[in-house]
Design an enzyme around this catalytic site. Structure first.
Site, short mmCIF file in Angstrom:
data_model
loop_
_atom_site.label_atom_id
_atom_site.label_comp_id
_atom_site.label_asym_id
_atom_site.label_seq_id
_atom_site.Cartn_x
_atom_site.Cartn_y
_atom_site.Cartn_z
N GLU A 1 15.52 -31.69 -12.49
CA GLU A 1 16.29 -32.70 -11.76
C GLU A 1 15.97 -34.13 -12.19
OE1 GLU A 1 15.81 -32.69 -7.48
OE2 GLU A 1 13.76 -32.03 -7.67
N GLU B 1 9.75 -24.11 -8.05
CA GLU B 1 9.76 -25.51 -7.63
C GLU B 1 9.37 -26.43 -8.80
OE1 GLU B 1 10.94 -27.22 -5.42
OE2 GLU B 1 9.77 -29.05 -5.32
N LYS C 1 20.09 -37.52 -2.29
CA LYS C 1 18.93 -37.13 -1.48
C LYS C 1 19.33 -36.22 -0.33
CE LYS C 1 14.64 -37.27 -0.12
NZ LYS C 1 13.77 -36.33 -0.85
N ARG D 1 19.57 -42.16 -1.55
CA ARG D 1 20.36 -40.97 -1.24
C ARG D 1 21.20 -40.51 -2.43
NH1 ARG D 1 21.70 -40.59 4.72
NH2 ARG D 1 23.56 -39.55 4.05
N HIS E 1 11.98 -9.18 -18.98
CA HIS E 1 13.29 -8.54 -18.82
C HIS E 1 14.43 -9.46 -19.23
CE1 HIS E 1 11.27 -5.20 -16.91
NE2 HIS E 1 10.56 -6.11 -16.26
N LYS F 1 11.76 -29.39 -10.28
CA LYS F 1 11.34 -30.79 -10.39
C LYS F 1 11.63 -31.30 -11.79
CE LYS F 1 11.06 -31.80 -7.17
NZ LYS F 1 11.20 -31.06 -5.96
N TRP G 1 29.08 -41.31 -3.69
CA TRP G 1 28.68 -40.27 -4.64
C TRP G 1 29.95 -39.46 -4.89
CZ3 TRP G 1 28.31 -34.84 -4.69
CH2 TRP G 1 27.46 -34.29 -5.63
N ASN H 1 32.05 -40.95 4.60
CA ASN H 1 31.16 -39.92 4.04
C ASN H 1 31.71 -38.56 4.42
OD1 ASN H 1 29.38 -41.76 3.08
ND2 ASN H 1 27.73 -41.31 4.52
N GLY H 2 31.56 -37.58 3.53
CA GLY H 2 32.05 -36.24 3.85
C GLY H 2 33.21 -35.88 2.94
N CYS I 1 26.49 -39.90 0.25
CA CYS I 1 26.83 -41.32 0.23
C CYS I 1 26.19 -42.01 1.43
CB CYS I 1 28.33 -41.50 0.30
SG CYS I 1 29.29 -40.05 0.01
#
Ligand code: F6R
Length: 621
Positions: A501, A494, A616, A27, A517, A498, A74, A100-101, A2
């Site tokens: 997300e 990676e 973010k 963010r 496998h 990408k 968030w 925040n937190g 947040c």
């Protein structure tokens, strides 16, 4: 995660608050709100959804006042609704705060407060802080009613509240009875104060301050700041009044503008040649055929004794750490372990004193990475940060480190920070290689490869239009596999991250041979496999894996070296990138994979820069 903003000065607070919240949108958030103090009353406006909704609500019903705080939330406790948005009120509208937190013991506190008669307006953990603080303020005991220090009751009430909380917080609070004051407090969640002329700004990172001031104060854990238009006073939990250093904010407001690009992600993909040049600048020493770093803060003799590396990180930074593992083991012959920070923080791995910990983090604020770093520090291991954001918490707490200098990364999906991290990893591999047995000639060869890299990445960027066509062909598929071996296995991970997300498509990254496998069961004509198969040590082996997929009817998109006809004959689609040394392949191969994710997300109508559910900077556990 947040975002927090605050303003105290002589202008309308909401001007800065709204602009600051827009700057913090990157963010990740799902609702927002502001509070100002207007003629002795707290004016609160909160909306679920985008900051644009908040802006419309404020146009309909303006919140006046030159002191205020704002927040993008968030959701962690309770859905994204107007009620759960911050600010939250305490007492009889005597204070309002943004947080925040996460408050881990909020259930116990809430139970107690309900018995005490408090009525809760939200499902959040944050609201308990507002009620607790109101109760503490009302106590105003004799010893805090101090005529010399008018803020004594405020400071005492805030401190008495904070000791009751377990968890993390960045807090900005306004009070009806101190209308020209904001109190900020932090534990594990970043907060900064921007110093202006007759005004001060509060923010959860430096980006809202750009263009308003270049003077910044970083609040440390266990500090509370009492901020008015003209003064900042900082009080530490254990040390009482402490001073504060005013530092230079190194964000240029033009760096966070989109310019001609439709999205930050695309802008940042194209910034990679420059980001890589910046990561290399001044760090290559041709006389000694090695790398140089200004901030490791350990002597060559101490570094020579390092027998083992632990690299810790989350998400994309974890993938860059894996690339680093391959590089350091190959070039420096030093054992490396890569650990998820969220796991490392609660493990107790047997590490001896010759182990050096590197925390890789773009933001420098990821809570798990910070906790892992602190745990390793506590056990006496030297800790290094590889960070992009200058002055971030991890950068400040590590014993030494290396900045990426990639410039602000605003897009939620990390792109240029990843490639810059891989470049820094290669510099470390070169440096430690030269401390041990890597020859002068080998060192020079690696330097030449690195110097040529920005231009190779520029050429890889030319794949954009071609990848866009491939993206439109496969945009309707709902599953993808990403496969590569050795250096390109982390690049596969990676690439898959990408895609998932920003386009919400299920994608798995695997070592190409490992797919036999289990994951090969997923292969059908609607499940494309993206192979990273440049020429190199395992080229023919990866081709064999590719044939196994083709034999089962799976479409194949292959990232290959320029002019590769062998794979072109096998794959359905190929993307050619310039040939580079093996250890740099994951950097060059990542460019078309970033484009692929970006263009598929566009085809599917996804909000690339603000993907659902993501943040973010992940400052909650
Ligand atoms: C993915 C992404 C995240 C971050 C992760 C760690 O595109 O951006 O996976 O890499 O949250 O963040 P930092 O590097 O800031 O510690």
């Amino acid at each position: 995660m947040c975002g927090i903003v605050g303003y105290v000065g002589s202008n309308e607070a909401t001007d800065f608050l709204l602009e600051g919240l827009r700057r913090l949108e990157y963010r990740g958030y799902d609702s927002s709100g502001v509070v100002t103090i207007d003629e002795g009353e707290l004016q609160i406006t909160k909306t679920a959804g985008r900051v644009e909704e908040l802006s419309k609500a404020l146009k309909r019903s303006p919140a006046k006042g030159s002191t205020g705080v704002g927040h993008t939330r968030w959701a962690t406790h309770g859905p994204a609704t107007n009620e759960n948005s911050h600010p939250h009120l305490g007492g009889d509208r005597i204070l309002a705060l943004v947080h925040n937190g996460v408050i881990e013991n909020f259930r116990e506190i809430k139970q107690r407060l309900v018995q005490h008669g408090c009525v809760f307006a939200s499902d959040t953990d944050s609201e308990v802080i507002a009620h607790l603080l109101a109760i503490e303020l009302e106590k105003k005991t004799e010893d805090t009613l101090n005529e010399i220090d008018p803020y004594a009751p405020l400071v005492a009430a805030v401190q008495n509240t904070l000791v009751q909380l377990s968890g993390t917080f960045g807090l900005a609070i306004v009070f009806r009875d101190w209308p020209e004051t904001i109190v900020a407090a932090r534990l594990g969640s970043p907060l900064v104060i921007g110093v202006g002329e007759g005004e001060h700004f509060i923010a959860s990172d430096g980006s809202p301050l750009a263009g308003h001031t270049d003077k910044i104060v970083y609040l440390a854990d266990h500090e509370i700041a009492i901020v008015t238009a003209d003064a900042i006073r900082v009080v530490h939990r254990d040390q009482g009044d402490v001073g504060h250093d005013v530092k230079l904010l190194e964000i240029d407001s033009t760096e966070v503008e989109l310019n001609e690009y439709p999205h930050y992600m695309l802008k940042e993909i194209f910034e990679q040649p420059e980001a890589i040049r910046n990561a290399l600048r001044g760090r290559l020493d041709k006389d000694e055929a090695t790398a140089v770093f200004g901030g490791l803060n350990l002597s060559a003799q101490q570094l020579q004794k390092v027998k083992r590396f632990v690299l810790t990180a989350c998400g994309t930074s974890w993938h860059a750490s894996l690339v680093g593992e391959y590089m350091i083991e190959a070039l420096a012959r030093i054992p490396v372990e890569v650990e998820y920070a969220s796991e490392l923080r609660y493990r107790n791995p047997p590490l001896d004193t010759s182990t050096l910990l590197f925390a890789l983090t773009q933001s420098g604020e990821t809570i798990d990475t910070l906790a892992a770093l602190r745990e390793m520090k506590r056990k006496g291991h030297p800790t290094m940060a590889i960070c992009n954001v200058v002055g971030s918490t991890i950068a400040r707490e590590a014993d030494g480190g290396i900045y990426l200098h990639a410039g602000p990364e605003v897009g939620v999906a990390s792109t240029k920070a990843f490639t810059a991290q891989c470049v820094v990893m290669s510099l470390l591999a070169l440096y430690f290689g030269r401390l041990h047995h890597l020859s002068y000639e080998d060192g020079l060869r690696i330097i030449a490869d690195l110097e040529a890299l920005p231009e190779k990445v520029e050429r890889a960027l030319e794949t954009s239009n071609h990848v866009r066509q491939i993206a439109s062909k496969y945009a309707n598929c709902n599953n993808f596999l990403y496969l590569g071996r050795q250096y390109n296995f982390p690049a596969a991970l990676e690439g898959a991250l990408k895609l998932k997300e920003i386009s919400y498509i299920h994608a798995e990254g695997y070592p190409a041979a490992e797919m036999k496998h289990g994951p090969i069961a997923l292969v059908d004509e609607k499940t494309p496999s993206v192979f990273i198969v440049p020429r190199g040590a395992v080229y023919q082996k990866v081709i064999a894996n590719l044939e196994e997929i083709k034999a089962r009817g799976g479409p194949v998109i292959a990232v290959v070296d320029e002019g590769d006809h062998q794979v072109a004959d096998l794959a359905d689609d190929i993307i050619e990138v310039p040939k580079v040394a093996d250890f740099l392949q994951p950097i060059v191969a990542s460019i078309p994979l970033q484009f692929l994710a970006y263009y598929i997300a566009l085809e599917r109508g996804c909000d690339v820069d603000k993907p659902r559910n993501l943040a973010k900077s992940v400052t909650v556990e």
